[in-house]
Design an enzyme around this catalytic site. Structure first.
Site, PDB file in Angstrom:
ATOM      1  N   ASN A  11       0.867  -1.190   0.000  1.00 45.88           N
ATOM      2  CA  ASN A  11       0.000   0.000   0.000  1.00 45.88           C
ATOM      3  C   ASN A  11       0.898   1.233   0.000  1.00 45.88           C
ATOM      4  O   ASN A  11       1.491   1.571   1.015  1.00 45.88           O
ATOM      5  CB  ASN A  11      -0.901  -0.048   1.246  1.00 45.88           C
ATOM      6  N   TRP A  12       0.972   1.877  -1.147  1.00 50.70           N
ATOM      7  CA  TRP A  12       1.898   3.028  -1.278  1.00 50.70           C
ATOM      8  C   TRP A  12       1.335   4.300  -0.656  1.00 50.70           C
ATOM      9  O   TRP A  12       2.020   5.305  -0.573  1.00 50.70           O
ATOM     10  CB  TRP A  12       2.220   3.278  -2.763  1.00 50.70           C
ATOM     11  N   LYS A  13       0.081   4.262  -0.276  1.00 47.30           N
ATOM     12  CA  LYS A  13      -0.588   5.421   0.342  1.00 47.30           C
ATOM     13  C   LYS A  13      -0.403   6.676  -0.524  1.00 47.30           C
ATOM     14  O   LYS A  13      -0.282   6.566  -1.738  1.00 47.30           O
ATOM     15  CB  LYS A  13      -0.094   5.604   1.773  1.00 47.30           C
ATOM     16  N   HIS A  95      -9.756   1.067   5.282  1.00 48.25           N
ATOM     17  CA  HIS A  95      -8.427   1.250   5.887  1.00 48.25           C
ATOM     18  C   HIS A  95      -8.562   2.208   7.067  1.00 48.25           C
ATOM     19  O   HIS A  95      -9.348   3.160   7.014  1.00 48.25           O
ATOM     20  CB  HIS A  95      -7.452   1.812   4.847  1.00 48.25           C
ATOM     21  N   GLY A 234       2.734  -1.268   4.323  1.00 53.60           N
ATOM     22  CA  GLY A 234       2.711   0.158   4.028  1.00 53.60           C
ATOM     23  C   GLY A 234       4.111   0.672   3.767  1.00 53.60           C
ATOM     24  O   GLY A 234       4.667   0.496   2.673  1.00 53.60           O
ATOM     25  N   GLY A 235       4.710   1.295   4.775  1.00 51.10           N
ATOM     26  CA  GLY A 235       6.010   1.957   4.628  1.00 51.10           C
ATOM     27  C   GLY A 235       7.068   1.119   3.928  1.00 51.10           C
ATOM     28  O   GLY A 235       7.802   1.628   3.061  1.00 51.10           O
TER      29      GLY A 235
HETATM   30  P1  PGA Z   1       2.607   0.299   7.691  1.00 54.88           P
HETATM   31  O1  PGA Z   1       1.163   0.467   7.050  1.00 54.88           O
HETATM   32  O2  PGA Z   1       3.196  -0.987   7.153  1.00 54.88           O
HETATM   33  O3  PGA Z   1       3.368   1.514   7.256  1.00 54.88           O
HETATM   34  O4  PGA Z   1       2.423   0.243   9.168  1.00 54.88           O
HETATM   35  C1  PGA Z   1       0.320  -0.645   6.877  1.00 54.88           C
HETATM   36  C2  PGA Z   1      -0.987  -0.217   6.281  1.00 54.88           C
HETATM   37  O5  PGA Z   1      -1.462   0.872   6.585  1.00 54.88           O
HETATM   38  O6  PGA Z   1      -1.583  -0.951   5.462  1.00 54.88           O
END
Ligand code: PGA
Length: 265
Positions: A11-13, A95, A234-235
């Site tokens: 998830n690149w957000k 999410h 995510g990150g």
């Molecule tokens: P994160 O995010 O790995 O940066 O904690 C996970 C997500 O929000 O799906």
């Protein structure tokens, strides 16, 4: 469950320009996907169309980070699941950043899960408790409410195809890591809840991911959780160097089939 395919979604957000996103997708497109693993990426909306072309014939899947619950109409600024149809195979729904920052309700999320299936897209339906809820021992209740309300418009067959991501809010983007026992507990709770509501077949077929500060160093231990089918990252999904080792860890967690040589029988 452990013998099933593993699913890893990055998830690149709200990161990367279209140019940066397409260039990164191009690098991932050249990678060899491990046997038994499905890999997906969730770039920002403007890059989806171009990246879907880049990913053609690669085996990599595309996920939208969001989609609206109505198919078309006067909804300024929204992108519908109908518009995502044929472009992304998955869509993130519920999410925690959207539940908390954008105040998305369980009702809204329920309609989005239904809209995803109506348009042939698999929802990656995120559930998880906040730190306060955890401290007050409300984790089970929160999971049970989010699941029963979020899936309420789906058939048992649709639920069996749904991806549910357990993402404890306190572990997202914080570096705080859920312990293996937290993840194990949540996975069991989710399967039990789905089984009670939609029957045995749906309870065992539903795909369950863990997400929250997953890194290449802790991915392997999460992937050992019985009943867990993969990870939402995510990150650590923002560079090949930190993401691909997680994909490889998923490959290593898939049991190797014993191939019987016919001549030896
Ligand atoms: P994160 O995010 O790995 O940066 O904690 C996970 C997500 O929000 O799906």
């Amino acid at each position: 469950m452990s013998s099933r395919k593993k699913l890893v979604i990055g998830n690149w957000k709200m990161n990367f320009s279209v140019r940066q996103a397409t260039s990164y997708a191009g690098k991932l497109a050249g990678k060899q996907i491990p046997v038994g693993v499905t890999v997906g990426i969730a770039p920002q909306a403007l890059a989806l169309s171009e990246i879907s072309t880049i990913l053609q014939k690669t085996g990599l899947k595309l996920a939208a980070q969001n989609g609206f619950y109505k198919d078309e109409g006067a909804f300024t600024g929204e992108v519908s699941m109908t518009m995502l149809r044929g472009i992304s195979q998955y869509v993130l729904v519920g999410h925690s950043e959207r539940r908390h920052i954008l105040r998305e309700s369980n009702d809204f999320i329920r309609e989005k899960n239904a809209a995803a299936f109506r348009n042939g897209i698999i929802p990656v339906f995120c559930v998880g408790e906040t730190l306060t809820e955890r401290h007050n021992y409300h984790t089970n209740q929160v999971l049970s409410d989010q699941i029963s309300l979020g899936l309420a418009d789906l058939t048992a067959e649709e639920v069996s195809k749904t991806v549910i991501a357990y993402e404890p809010v306190w572990a997202i983007g914080t570096g705080e890591q859920a312990g293996p026992e937290d993840v194990q507990h949540a996975v069991e709770k989710i399967r039990t809840e789905v089984t009670q509501l939609y029957g045995e077949a749906a309870g065992s077929a539903v795909t369950i991911l863990y997400g929250g500060s997953v890194t290449k160093d802790n991915a392997g231990s999460y992937l050992m959780t019985p009943g867990l089918d993969g990870l939402l990252v995510g990150g650590a999904s923002l560079s090949v160097q930190t993401f691909w080792p997680i994909v490889e860890a998923a490959g290593e967690s898939v049991p190797k089939k014993i191939t019987v040589n016919k001549k030896e029988r």
